[in-house]
Write an enzyme that holds these catalytic residues in place. Structure first.
Site, PDB file in Angstrom:
ATOM      1  N   ALA A 169       0.827  -1.209   0.000  1.00  0.00           N
ATOM      2  CA  ALA A 169       0.000   0.000   0.000  1.00  0.00           C
ATOM      3  C   ALA A 169       0.864   1.263   0.000  1.00  0.00           C
ATOM      4  O   ALA A 169       0.594   2.223  -0.739  1.00  0.00           O
ATOM      5  CB  ALA A 169      -0.935  -0.008   1.208  1.00  0.00           C
ATOM      6  N   GLU A 170       1.918   1.278   0.797  1.00  0.00           N
ATOM      7  CA  GLU A 170       2.790   2.450   0.875  1.00  0.00           C
ATOM      8  C   GLU A 170       3.532   2.666  -0.444  1.00  0.00           C
ATOM      9  O   GLU A 170       3.692   3.796  -0.908  1.00  0.00           O
ATOM     10  CB  GLU A 170       3.786   2.279   2.024  1.00  0.00           C
ATOM     11  CG  GLU A 170       4.544   3.545   2.387  1.00  0.00           C
ATOM     12  CD  GLU A 170       5.715   3.839   1.478  1.00  0.00           C
ATOM     13  OE1 GLU A 170       6.061   5.022   1.324  1.00  0.00           O
ATOM     14  OE2 GLU A 170       6.287   2.887   0.918  1.00  0.00           O
ATOM     15  N   THR A 171       3.960   1.586  -1.066  1.00  0.00           N
ATOM     16  CA  THR A 171       4.661   1.682  -2.346  1.00  0.00           C
ATOM     17  C   THR A 171       3.757   2.267  -3.416  1.00  0.00           C
ATOM     18  O   THR A 171       4.142   3.196  -4.130  1.00  0.00           O
ATOM     19  CB  THR A 171       5.165   0.291  -2.777  1.00  0.00           C
ATOM     20  OG1 THR A 171       6.100  -0.171  -1.805  1.00  0.00           O
ATOM     21  CG2 THR A 171       5.816   0.338  -4.143  1.00  0.00           C
TER      22      THR A 171
END
Length: 82
Positions: free
Chosen positions: A68-70
């Protein structure tokens, strides 16, 4: 949008393919994240479960968070015009 991101498996990127100053060997490579598309309003990526599990065999929450962060970071970069 950075054209080199579309359909790219960042774990296989080299400096010349990615326009980076170094081969990409970070967490994206270790988790096997594949970027399908990146645009200012949408980013799509996938990641396999195998090798990214917790001891009970389920997808590890940390792997989900890293995915998700990527994707969020790539979308933000595209939205900002980088």
């Amino acid at each position: 949008m950075a054209d080199w991101l579309t359909g790219a498996n960042l774990s296989l990127m080299t400096d010349t393919e990615a326009g980076m100053d170094y081969p990409y060997e970070g967490l994206i490579a270790r988790l096997g994240i594949t970027v399908e598309s990146v645009a200012p309003d949408r980013a799509v990526a996938s990641m396999g479960v195998e090798g990214n599990t917790q001891p009970y065999g389920f997808l590890h929450g940390g792997a989900s968070s890293a995915l998700a962060e990527t994707v969020g970071s790539l979308a933000a970069m595209a939205h900002a015009g980088s």
